[in-house]
Design an enzyme around this catalytic site. Structure first.
Site, PDB file in Angstrom:
ATOM      1  N   ASP A  46       0.874  -1.172   0.000  1.00 35.50           N
ATOM      2  CA  ASP A  46       0.000   0.000   0.000  1.00 35.50           C
ATOM      3  C   ASP A  46       0.912   1.223   0.000  1.00 35.50           C
ATOM      4  O   ASP A  46       1.656   1.440   0.972  1.00 35.50           O
ATOM      5  CB  ASP A  46      -0.900  -0.012   1.252  1.00 35.50           C
ATOM      6  CG  ASP A  46      -1.959   1.080   1.194  1.00 35.50           C
ATOM      7  OD1 ASP A  46      -1.670   2.149   0.616  1.00 35.50           O
ATOM      8  OD2 ASP A  46      -3.063   0.870   1.720  1.00 35.50           O
TER       9      ASP A  46
ATOM     10  N   TYR B  84      -6.186  18.140 -15.295  1.00 32.59           N
ATOM     11  CA  TYR B  84      -6.754  19.061 -14.297  1.00 32.59           C
ATOM     12  C   TYR B  84      -5.795  19.304 -13.126  1.00 32.59           C
ATOM     13  O   TYR B  84      -6.153  19.960 -12.155  1.00 32.59           O
ATOM     14  CB  TYR B  84      -8.156  18.629 -13.838  1.00 32.59           C
ATOM     15  CG  TYR B  84      -8.316  17.243 -13.269  1.00 32.59           C
ATOM     16  CD1 TYR B  84      -7.715  16.875 -12.073  1.00 32.59           C
ATOM     17  CD2 TYR B  84      -9.125  16.307 -13.912  1.00 32.59           C
ATOM     18  CE1 TYR B  84      -7.884  15.606 -11.540  1.00 32.59           C
ATOM     19  CE2 TYR B  84      -9.293  15.024 -13.390  1.00 32.59           C
ATOM     20  CZ  TYR B  84      -8.664  14.681 -12.204  1.00 32.59           C
ATOM     21  OH  TYR B  84      -8.830  13.430 -11.672  1.00 32.59           O
TER      22      TYR B  84
ATOM     23  N   PRO C 126      -8.610  11.204 -21.630  1.00 33.41           N
ATOM     24  CA  PRO C 126      -9.355   9.957 -21.420  1.00 33.41           C
ATOM     25  C   PRO C 126      -8.784   8.753 -22.168  1.00 33.41           C
ATOM     26  O   PRO C 126      -8.646   8.779 -23.391  1.00 33.41           O
ATOM     27  CB  PRO C 126     -10.763  10.291 -21.911  1.00 33.41           C
ATOM     28  CG  PRO C 126     -10.653  11.538 -22.686  1.00 33.41           C
ATOM     29  CD  PRO C 126      -9.417  12.248 -22.269  1.00 33.41           C
TER      30      PRO C 126
HETATM   31  C1  HXC Z   1     -17.767   9.428  -2.114  1.00 31.03           C
HETATM   32  C2  HXC Z   1     -16.555   7.650  -1.300  1.00 31.03           C
HETATM   33  C3  HXC Z   1     -16.718   6.943  -2.540  1.00 31.03           C
HETATM   34  C4  HXC Z   1     -17.471   7.596  -3.577  1.00 31.03           C
HETATM   35  C5  HXC Z   1     -15.562   5.711  -1.193  1.00 31.03           C
HETATM   36  N1  HXC Z   1     -15.836   6.827  -0.523  1.00 31.03           N
HETATM   37  N2  HXC Z   1     -16.090   5.755  -2.428  1.00 31.03           N
HETATM   38  N3  HXC Z   1     -17.072   8.863  -1.101  1.00 31.03           N
HETATM   39  N4  HXC Z   1     -17.970   8.838  -3.325  1.00 31.03           N
HETATM   40  N5  HXC Z   1     -17.662   7.023  -4.763  1.00 31.03           N
HETATM   41  C6  HXC Z   1     -15.441   7.137   0.855  1.00 31.03           C
HETATM   42  C7  HXC Z   1     -15.897   6.068   1.831  1.00 31.03           C
HETATM   43  O1  HXC Z   1     -17.231   6.270   2.227  1.00 31.03           O
HETATM   44  C8  HXC Z   1     -14.915   6.254   2.992  1.00 31.03           C
HETATM   45  O2  HXC Z   1     -15.258   7.360   3.790  1.00 31.03           O
HETATM   46  C9  HXC Z   1     -13.622   6.656   2.289  1.00 31.03           C
HETATM   47  O3  HXC Z   1     -14.005   7.149   0.991  1.00 31.03           O
HETATM   48  C10 HXC Z   1     -12.685   5.481   2.099  1.00 31.03           C
HETATM   49  O4  HXC Z   1     -13.388   4.441   1.416  1.00 31.03           O
HETATM   50  P1  HXC Z   1     -12.828   2.964   1.309  1.00 31.03           P
HETATM   51  O5  HXC Z   1     -13.717   2.180   0.409  1.00 31.03           O
HETATM   52  O6  HXC Z   1     -12.526   2.444   2.668  1.00 31.03           O
HETATM   53  O7  HXC Z   1     -11.417   3.233   0.596  1.00 31.03           O
HETATM   54  P2  HXC Z   1     -10.429   2.228  -0.083  1.00 31.03           P
HETATM   55  O8  HXC Z   1     -10.820   0.798   0.151  1.00 31.03           O
HETATM   56  O9  HXC Z   1      -9.054   2.653   0.287  1.00 31.03           O
HETATM   57  O10 HXC Z   1     -10.699   2.464  -1.640  1.00 31.03           O
HETATM   58  C11 HXC Z   1     -10.088   3.481  -2.330  1.00 31.03           C
HETATM   59  C12 HXC Z   1     -10.998   4.023  -3.429  1.00 31.03           C
HETATM   60  C13 HXC Z   1     -11.264   2.962  -4.513  1.00 31.03           C
HETATM   61  C14 HXC Z   1     -10.320   5.235  -4.006  1.00 31.03           C
HETATM   62  C15 HXC Z   1     -12.290   4.408  -2.763  1.00 31.03           C
HETATM   63  O11 HXC Z   1     -12.056   3.519  -5.523  1.00 31.03           O
HETATM   64  C16 HXC Z   1     -10.037   2.463  -5.163  1.00 31.03           C
HETATM   65  O12 HXC Z   1      -9.390   1.544  -4.683  1.00 31.03           O
HETATM   66  N6  HXC Z   1      -9.636   3.060  -6.314  1.00 31.03           N
HETATM   67  C17 HXC Z   1      -8.378   2.712  -7.004  1.00 31.03           C
HETATM   68  C18 HXC Z   1      -8.572   2.716  -8.461  1.00 31.03           C
HETATM   69  C19 HXC Z   1      -9.108   4.028  -9.065  1.00 31.03           C
HETATM   70  O13 HXC Z   1      -9.804   4.783  -8.405  1.00 31.03           O
HETATM   71  N7  HXC Z   1      -8.747   4.230 -10.338  1.00 31.03           N
HETATM   72  C20 HXC Z   1      -9.172   5.383 -11.060  1.00 31.03           C
HETATM   73  C21 HXC Z   1      -8.004   6.247 -11.340  1.00 31.03           C
HETATM   74  S1  HXC Z   1      -8.493   7.383 -12.656  1.00 31.03           S
HETATM   75  P3  HXC Z   1     -16.059   7.167   5.217  1.00 31.03           P
HETATM   76  O14 HXC Z   1     -16.168   8.560   5.750  1.00 31.03           O
HETATM   77  O15 HXC Z   1     -17.365   6.551   4.849  1.00 31.03           O
HETATM   78  O16 HXC Z   1     -15.192   6.263   6.043  1.00 31.03           O
HETATM   79  C22 HXC Z   1      -7.884   8.928 -12.320  1.00 31.03           C
HETATM   80  C23 HXC Z   1      -7.975  10.044 -13.339  1.00 31.03           C
HETATM   81  C24 HXC Z   1      -9.184  10.014 -14.171  1.00 31.03           C
HETATM   82  O17 HXC Z   1      -7.369   9.165 -11.320  1.00 31.03           O
HETATM   83  C25 HXC Z   1      -9.229  11.039 -15.266  1.00 31.03           C
HETATM   84  C26 HXC Z   1     -10.256  10.622 -16.308  1.00 31.03           C
HETATM   85  C27 HXC Z   1     -10.255  11.451 -17.533  1.00 31.03           C
HETATM   86  P1  NAP Z   2      -6.602   1.780 -12.477  1.00 29.04           P
HETATM   87  O1  NAP Z   2      -6.453   0.591 -13.362  1.00 29.04           O
HETATM   88  O2  NAP Z   2      -7.704   1.771 -11.485  1.00 29.04           O
HETATM   89  O3  NAP Z   2      -5.202   1.995 -11.730  1.00 29.04           O
HETATM   90  C1  NAP Z   2      -5.052   2.364 -10.427  1.00 29.04           C
HETATM   91  C2  NAP Z   2      -4.029   1.437  -9.773  1.00 29.04           C
HETATM   92  O4  NAP Z   2      -3.610   1.974  -8.528  1.00 29.04           O
HETATM   93  C3  NAP Z   2      -4.563   0.026  -9.506  1.00 29.04           C
HETATM   94  O5  NAP Z   2      -3.657  -0.926 -10.017  1.00 29.04           O
HETATM   95  C4  NAP Z   2      -4.608  -0.061  -7.984  1.00 29.04           C
HETATM   96  O6  NAP Z   2      -4.324  -1.395  -7.567  1.00 29.04           O
HETATM   97  C5  NAP Z   2      -3.505   0.902  -7.597  1.00 29.04           C
HETATM   98  N1  NAP Z   2      -3.699   1.454  -6.256  1.00 29.04           N
HETATM   99  C6  NAP Z   2      -4.769   2.117  -5.766  1.00 29.04           C
HETATM  100  N2  NAP Z   2      -4.594   2.428  -4.478  1.00 29.04           N
HETATM  101  C7  NAP Z   2      -3.355   1.970  -4.142  1.00 29.04           C
HETATM  102  C8  NAP Z   2      -2.599   1.990  -2.939  1.00 29.04           C
HETATM  103  N3  NAP Z   2      -3.074   2.556  -1.819  1.00 29.04           N
HETATM  104  N4  NAP Z   2      -1.366   1.410  -2.945  1.00 29.04           N
HETATM  105  C9  NAP Z   2      -0.871   0.827  -4.060  1.00 29.04           C
HETATM  106  N5  NAP Z   2      -1.547   0.797  -5.230  1.00 29.04           N
HETATM  107  C10 NAP Z   2      -2.768   1.351  -5.260  1.00 29.04           C
HETATM  108  O7  NAP Z   2      -6.790   3.113 -13.316  1.00 29.04           O
HETATM  109  P2  NAP Z   2      -6.019   3.713 -14.595  1.00 29.04           P
HETATM  110  O8  NAP Z   2      -7.039   4.369 -15.415  1.00 29.04           O
HETATM  111  O9  NAP Z   2      -5.133   2.695 -15.207  1.00 29.04           O
HETATM  112  O10 NAP Z   2      -5.141   4.863 -13.929  1.00 29.04           O
HETATM  113  C11 NAP Z   2      -3.719   4.829 -13.922  1.00 29.04           C
HETATM  114  C12 NAP Z   2      -3.164   6.225 -13.752  1.00 29.04           C
HETATM  115  O11 NAP Z   2      -3.547   7.037 -14.865  1.00 29.04           O
HETATM  116  C13 NAP Z   2      -3.648   6.961 -12.515  1.00 29.04           C
HETATM  117  O12 NAP Z   2      -2.594   7.730 -11.977  1.00 29.04           O
HETATM  118  C14 NAP Z   2      -4.722   7.869 -13.052  1.00 29.04           C
HETATM  119  O13 NAP Z   2      -4.902   9.007 -12.243  1.00 29.04           O
HETATM  120  C15 NAP Z   2      -4.111   8.233 -14.387  1.00 29.04           C
HETATM  121  N6  NAP Z   2      -5.060   8.743 -15.371  1.00 29.04           N
HETATM  122  C16 NAP Z   2      -5.927   7.896 -15.970  1.00 29.04           C
HETATM  123  C17 NAP Z   2      -6.776   8.399 -16.934  1.00 29.04           C
HETATM  124  C18 NAP Z   2      -7.727   7.504 -17.694  1.00 29.04           C
HETATM  125  O14 NAP Z   2      -8.463   8.009 -18.518  1.00 29.04           O
HETATM  126  N7  NAP Z   2      -7.707   6.222 -17.469  1.00 29.04           N
HETATM  127  C19 NAP Z   2      -6.745   9.756 -17.273  1.00 29.04           C
HETATM  128  C20 NAP Z   2      -5.846  10.590 -16.609  1.00 29.04           C
HETATM  129  C21 NAP Z   2      -4.989  10.064 -15.674  1.00 29.04           C
HETATM  130  P3  NAP Z   2      -4.892  -2.026  -6.182  1.00 29.04           P
HETATM  131  O15 NAP Z   2      -6.352  -1.761  -6.153  1.00 29.04           O
HETATM  132  O16 NAP Z   2      -4.507  -3.467  -6.294  1.00 29.04           O
HETATM  133  O17 NAP Z   2      -4.145  -1.362  -5.070  1.00 29.04           O
END
Ligand code: HXC
Ligand code: NAP
Length: 289
Positions: free
Chosen positions: A73, A155, A198
């Site tokens: 993590d 952003y 995206p």
């Molecule tokens: C509001 C939320 C929420 C949601 C969780 N929370 N999901 N709040 N809206 N959709 C809140 C919970 O209620 C909790 O608060 C706190 O966040 C922590 O939630 P957990 O589920 O315990 O967190 P965790 O298990 O650590 O999960 C992390 C996560 C999850 C971020 C919530 O989505 C994840 O693992 N994501 C990793 C992959 C990811 O997000 N990839 C996308 C990257 S794309 P409370 O107060 O209830 O305790 C990117 C750029 C995109 O970054 C650009 C696109 C063009």
């Molecule tokens: P993704 O597949 O969800 O990648 C996120 C990765 O982060 C997962 O492998 C997840 O694995 C890992 N991760 C999350 N929390 C972590 C933690 N606490 N410790 C270690 N690893 C953790 O999404 P993606 O679209 O490929 O995104 C990759 C990168 O591109 C991100 O930085 C995102 O902001 C950026 N980005 C994506 C887009 C898009 O359009 N896809 C656009 C702009 C920027 P685990 O859940 O196993 O931990």
């Protein structure tokens, strides 16, 4: 030749050992797979060991390269230090760190709990500086050169409503990138960022555009070139940025978004809705005057 093909020559990353956070899924996996095809060894790390194990096996099959994995993590510095130690034991000297792990969700900011805010900022900003510090200290102590490549978003510099924790954290990552590009250049350490537009991935799409939202806010419609990104295009850029070919690029953020963010920024860009007939009419009125 097309943008969906590999760009660099086959040995472009031969002998390089790279750590990729979030390397078992989405864009991290695509970039890692291309590094492997170019001759690098890669260690992928994230929280879910099962995902890492399965991805590592598939990536080795796809690329013919060697993939190591370590569950970690990135929010926990001790786990990060153990991950870096393991990477070095398995691969030898580390040459590059790709800070790609992230978390994000879409929500009106007033609906977020403080813990929700912490969760995103901790993964993106704290996770990046934890990994950067652990690897950077190691390089400096051993007098080794290296490359940091950080994945941000467009952003990071404009800000964006509804993804405020992510915007704040990515802005911080960009500041780290530019700051260390200057401070650590004297150690032979480069620091750059990529800002993707995206690129469809399971992780981003399911969380940011769940269900019907993806149809309503079709990301391709916001991109001037009329499409979303293909993973290989990003992998090509990342491999170049990680390789010695980019030795003179330091402290930059390269945008790969088909012009998306500038479309939103230009005040008159929405005039693309004006039809040819309307332009003819306006031209006629001007000429009459
Ligand atoms: C509001 C939320 C929420 C949601 C969780 N929370 N999901 N709040 N809206 N959709 C809140 C919970 O209620 C909790 O608060 C706190 O966040 C922590 O939630 P957990 O589920 O315990 O967190 P965790 O298990 O650590 O999960 C992390 C996560 C999850 C971020 C919530 O989505 C994840 O693992 N994501 C990793 C992959 C990811 O997000 N990839 C996308 C990257 S794309 P409370 O107060 O209830 O305790 C990117 C750029 C995109 O970054 C650009 C696109 C063009
Ligand atoms: P993704 O597949 O969800 O990648 C996120 C990765 O982060 C997962 O492998 C997840 O694995 C890992 N991760 C999350 N929390 C972590 C933690 N606490 N410790 C270690 N690893 C953790 O999404 P993606 O679209 O490929 O995104 C990759 C990168 O591109 C991100 O930085 C995102 O902001 C950026 N980005 C994506 C887009 C898009 O359009 N896809 C656009 C702009 C920027 P685990 O859940 O196993 O931990």
């Amino acid at each position: 030749m097309t943008y969906s093909e590999g760009m660099l020559r086959d040995d472009a990353m031969k002998g390089k050992n790279i750590i990729v956070t979030g390397g078992g899924t989405g864009l991290g996996r695509a970039m890692s797979t291309y590094f492997l095809q170019l001759g690098a060894q890669v260690l992928i790390t994230s929280r879910r060991e099962e995902v890492l194990k399965e991805s590592a096996a598939e990536m080795e099959k796809e690329s013919g390269g060697k993939v190591f994995y370590f569950a970690c993590d990135v929010r926990d510095y001790e786990q990060v230090e153990n991950m870096v130690k393991y990477a070095e034991e398995q691969m030898g000297q580390i040459h590059g760190l790709l800070n790609n792990a992230a978390g994000n969700f879409i929500s009106p900011t007033e609906r977020l709990s403080n813990r929700a805010f912490d969760t995103i900022v901790d993964i993106v900003l704290k996770g990046t500086y934890n990994c950067t510090l652990a690897v950077g200290k190691n390089w400096i102590e051993k007098k080794q050169q290296g490359v940091f490549l950080n994945i941000v978003t467009t952003y990071a510099w404009t800000g964006s409503g509804y993804v405020v924790p992510s915007a704040a954290a990515k802005a911080g990552v960009l500041a780290i990138t530019r700051s260390l590009a200057v401070e650590w250049a004297k150690y032979g350490i480069r620091s750059n960022a990529i800002a993707p537009g995206p690129f469809p991935t399971e992780g981003a799409w399911s969380r940011l555009l769940p269900g019907e939202l993806v149809k309503k806010f079709d990301p391709a419609k916001k991109v001037p070139v009329g499409r979303v990104g293909v993973h290989q295009e990003l992998a090509n850029l990342a491999a170049y940025m990680m390789s010695d070919f980019s030795a003179y690029v330091n402290g930059d953020v390269i945008t790969i978004d088909g012009g998306e963010w500038l479309k939103g920024a230009g005040e008159f860009n929405n005039l693309e809705m004006v039809t040819e007939d309307m332009w003819d009419m306006m031209e006629g009125m001007r000429k009459k005057k």
